[in-house]
Design a protein around this motif. Sequence first.
Motif, mmCIF file in Angstrom:
data_model
loop_
_atom_site.group_PDB
_atom_site.id
_atom_site.type_symbol
_atom_site.label_atom_id
_atom_site.label_comp_id
_atom_site.label_asym_id
_atom_site.label_seq_id
_atom_site.Cartn_x
_atom_site.Cartn_y
_atom_site.Cartn_z
ATOM 1 N N GLY A 67 -0.627 -0.358 -5.189
ATOM 2 C CA GLY A 67 0.047 -1.472 -4.547
ATOM 3 C C GLY A 67 1.437 -1.697 -5.100
ATOM 4 N N TYR A 90 0.873 -1.176 0.000
ATOM 5 C CA TYR A 90 0.000 0.000 0.000
ATOM 6 C C TYR A 90 0.903 1.216 0.000
ATOM 7 C CZ TYR A 90 -3.850 3.144 0.976
ATOM 8 O OH TYR A 90 -4.779 4.150 0.881
ATOM 9 N N VAL A 149 -6.057 -2.880 -4.897
ATOM 10 C CA VAL A 149 -5.548 -1.965 -3.866
ATOM 11 C C VAL A 149 -6.165 -0.601 -4.146
ATOM 12 C CG1 VAL A 149 -3.536 -0.840 -2.860
ATOM 13 C CG2 VAL A 149 -3.364 -3.215 -3.639
#
Length: 285
Positions: free
Chosen positions: A243, A237, A260
């Motif tokens: 991501g 993250y 993500v």
Amino acid sequence: MSSTPTDARLMDGSGLARRLVEETAARAADLTRRTGTPPCLATVLVGEDPASVTYVRMKRARCEKAGIRSRHVELPATTTTAEVVATLEGLSNDPEVHGILLQHPVGPGIDERAAFEAIAPEKDVDGVTFSSFATMSFGLPGFVSCTPGGIMRLLDAYGVDPAGKRAVVVGRSAILGKPAGMMLLARNATVTYCHSHTADLSAAVREADILVAAVGRPRFIKGEDIKPGAVVVDAGYNPGNVGDVDFDTAVTRAGLITPVPGGVGPMTIAVLLAQTVDAAERQLA
């Protein structure tokens, strides 16, 4: 997030986490009825790092929704290692506290490992101590690191059996990469750890039936290196809500992939809450 142009399925961590929190809330309510004592998670925050402050606030809000009492301890950035250790030892000895979370990273002036080891193993619901890593590695009762624990629950929910699969973990941190690999190994995967010193990382990634990206570098894993049909778990993250995997290219090759945000992240907090209730059940039995 761009649209998904191929048959890659998204692994919905948000939905799975919501169901796990609902189950955890029911268990917490039952425990409170039976014992008169609600589960309690103590959070310890050193300093005022904005991301850490936000994350702890989120965890406390989720606790409240799940019927878990939250006790928060804020320590100034000037706190010494000895003071952090003393705080954690005090919480470890407090019978009204069932789980302890030290928000990390704790800052350059603190010996993080010494701080973690001040947490009693029976209250280490974040799975960060030597004891928790050992029990997890040997398959004994204890607490797992929350993010790897969430990853395994995601794999189970989507019918991914690691047995006989080649799993590649990119990253070797003590609370993410290493335990993720150990948990996959315990499920009979053949595990390869990769890191900043790995020669020809792309070649290793191309062999992965299951890829766990946990290196902390935005879009570090490129889609062209993903084995067609592979399961891609992005545990990174980074700023900008991205991501460690280049999602837009990886989604054209993967069979299953976590987005993500909305993939691994929500599962981390859900596992933390579930393990807090586990700890309370054991301590109040």
